[in-house]
Design an enzyme around this catalytic site. Structure first.
Site, mmCIF file in Angstrom:
data_model
loop_
_atom_site.group_PDB
_atom_site.id
_atom_site.type_symbol
_atom_site.label_atom_id
_atom_site.label_comp_id
_atom_site.label_asym_id
_atom_site.label_seq_id
_atom_site.Cartn_x
_atom_site.Cartn_y
_atom_site.Cartn_z
ATOM 1 N N ARG A 199 -19.327 13.018 -46.788
ATOM 2 C CA ARG A 199 -17.943 12.638 -47.126
ATOM 3 C C ARG A 199 -16.953 13.622 -46.515
ATOM 4 O O ARG A 199 -15.891 13.221 -46.042
ATOM 5 C CB ARG A 199 -17.768 12.563 -48.648
ATOM 6 C CG ARG A 199 -18.475 11.346 -49.232
ATOM 7 C CD ARG A 199 -18.564 11.420 -50.735
ATOM 8 N NE ARG A 199 -17.280 11.336 -51.382
ATOM 9 C CZ ARG A 199 -17.040 11.792 -52.624
ATOM 10 N NH1 ARG A 199 -18.010 12.363 -53.314
ATOM 11 N NH2 ARG A 199 -15.856 11.662 -53.148
ATOM 12 N N ARG A 248 -6.887 6.233 -45.262
ATOM 13 C CA ARG A 248 -7.899 7.208 -44.866
ATOM 14 C C ARG A 248 -8.176 7.173 -43.369
ATOM 15 O O ARG A 248 -8.986 7.953 -42.888
ATOM 16 C CB ARG A 248 -9.198 6.925 -45.604
ATOM 17 C CG ARG A 248 -9.409 7.783 -46.863
ATOM 18 C CD ARG A 248 -10.660 7.292 -47.527
ATOM 19 N NE ARG A 248 -11.370 8.237 -48.321
ATOM 20 C CZ ARG A 248 -11.282 8.316 -49.653
ATOM 21 N NH1 ARG A 248 -10.446 7.566 -50.318
ATOM 22 N NH2 ARG A 248 -12.035 9.158 -50.316
ATOM 23 N N LYS A 251 -6.863 14.929 -55.849
ATOM 24 C CA LYS A 251 -5.917 13.807 -55.764
ATOM 25 C C LYS A 251 -5.907 12.997 -57.063
ATOM 26 O O LYS A 251 -4.856 12.666 -57.587
ATOM 27 C CB LYS A 251 -6.277 12.878 -54.592
ATOM 28 C CG LYS A 251 -6.257 13.549 -53.234
ATOM 29 C CD LYS A 251 -6.474 12.548 -52.091
ATOM 30 C CE LYS A 251 -7.829 11.852 -52.121
ATOM 31 N NZ LYS A 251 -8.982 12.767 -51.959
ATOM 32 N N ARG A 310 -18.239 17.709 -60.648
ATOM 33 C CA ARG A 310 -17.307 16.722 -61.241
ATOM 34 C C ARG A 310 -18.041 15.775 -62.185
ATOM 35 O O ARG A 310 -19.124 15.284 -61.887
ATOM 36 C CB ARG A 310 -16.642 15.917 -60.129
ATOM 37 C CG ARG A 310 -15.768 14.794 -60.666
ATOM 38 C CD ARG A 310 -14.745 14.322 -59.665
ATOM 39 N NE ARG A 310 -15.300 13.722 -58.479
ATOM 40 C CZ ARG A 310 -14.558 13.338 -57.442
ATOM 41 N NH1 ARG A 310 -13.251 13.532 -57.441
ATOM 42 N NH2 ARG A 310 -15.130 12.792 -56.388
HETATM 43 P P1 AMP Z 1 -12.586 8.240 -53.641
HETATM 44 O O1 AMP Z 1 -12.714 7.895 -55.071
HETATM 45 O O2 AMP Z 1 -11.161 8.156 -53.138
HETATM 46 O O3 AMP Z 1 -13.246 9.548 -53.288
HETATM 47 O O4 AMP Z 1 -13.383 7.104 -52.826
HETATM 48 C C1 AMP Z 1 -14.769 6.906 -53.014
HETATM 49 C C2 AMP Z 1 -15.342 6.109 -51.852
HETATM 50 O O5 AMP Z 1 -14.698 4.829 -51.789
HETATM 51 C C3 AMP Z 1 -15.121 6.714 -50.472
HETATM 52 O O6 AMP Z 1 -16.103 7.681 -50.156
HETATM 53 C C4 AMP Z 1 -15.230 5.475 -49.587
HETATM 54 O O7 AMP Z 1 -16.576 5.051 -49.441
HETATM 55 C C5 AMP Z 1 -14.512 4.436 -50.434
HETATM 56 N N1 AMP Z 1 -13.060 4.427 -50.163
HETATM 57 C C6 AMP Z 1 -12.053 4.776 -51.019
HETATM 58 N N2 AMP Z 1 -10.863 4.653 -50.441
HETATM 59 C C7 AMP Z 1 -11.099 4.215 -49.170
HETATM 60 C C8 AMP Z 1 -10.265 3.927 -48.054
HETATM 61 N N3 AMP Z 1 -8.924 4.061 -48.119
HETATM 62 N N4 AMP Z 1 -10.868 3.513 -46.918
HETATM 63 C C9 AMP Z 1 -12.199 3.360 -46.843
HETATM 64 N N5 AMP Z 1 -13.044 3.639 -47.840
HETATM 65 C C10 AMP Z 1 -12.501 4.065 -49.000
#
Ligand code: AMP
Length: 214
Positions: free
Chosen positions: A168, A85, A10, A124
């Protein structure tokens, strides 16, 4: 909106969409990591969830996105990356977009096999300076920890370790995957094969974006 498991690509594809179409990039993960780095109260709260691979509470992220959608650069269009999410977040988004007189053009589900997701996440590396994302296996030139784009320092996200990654993915299956049916039932969902090389995935996404622009 880009929908997909952690590691689906993404962030990589959002960066390309921003470059190509000049859209605002709304990544809740990036917003939360910036708050963590700045040591704000929000960051301190968020970090405890992020380090375990859990979701930050809906009420927190919904507030962040509402504020972000009102920033001037979002007026001409935006990409949502990592939000929503949960179904609660998706319902809140729909209400907020109605209030702003905006609508989603497309929800792009980037679909990648589980084994590839684990390999990608643990390989990554992210640039501390320019935010570019690399894969240390596919791009061995990054193994020295130096960003090929800007010379900045490459680091591994705290939540990209083997232990956190499996949680995750489980959280994704439980809380986020139901959004695929949610948006399919609204007629917005476009499925993309995310196992293919980055350029091929982007070509598929361009096809969707150009076919759905209002
Ligand atoms: P990402 O960079 O999108 O993988 O997000 C990293 C972490 O941020 C996730 O594992 C969650 O802990 C938190 N996070 C990001 N976006 C959300 C969301 N929309 N709702 C809840 N937690 C989020």
């Amino acid at each position: 909106m880009l929908l997909g498991a952690p590691g689906a690509g993404k962030g990589t594809q959002a960066a390309r969409l921003v470059d190509t179409y000049g859209l605002a990039h709304i990544s809740t993960g990036d917003i939360l990591r910036a708050a963590v780095a700045a040591g704000t109260p929000l960051g301190l709260t968020a970090k405890s969830y992020m380090d375990k691979g859990e979701l930050v509470p809906d009420i927190v992220v919904i507030g962040l996105v509402k504020a972000r959608l009102q920033e001037p650069d979002a007026a001409a269009g935006f990409i949502l990356d990592g939000f929503p999410r949960t179904v609660t977040q998706a319902d809140a988004l729909s209400k907020e977009l109605d209030a702003l007189g905006k609508q989603l053009d497309a929800v792009i589900s980037i679909e990648v096999d589980r084994t590839a997701l684990i390999d990608r996440l643990t390989a990554r590396r992210t640039c501390r300076q320019c935010g570019a994302i690399f894969n240390v296996i596919a791009q061995p030139e990054t193994a020295n920890g130096v960003c090929p784009a800007c010379g900045g320092e490459l680091f591994q996200r705290d939540d990209d370790t083997v232990e956190t990654v499996s949680n995750r993915l489980a959280v994704y299956e439980r809380s986020t995957a139901p959004l695929i049916d949610y948006y399919a039932s609204k007629g917005l969902l476009k499925r993309i094969d995310g196992n293919r090389p980055v350029d091929d995935v982007f070509a598929q996404i361009r096809g969707v974006v150009e076919g759905s622009a209002r």
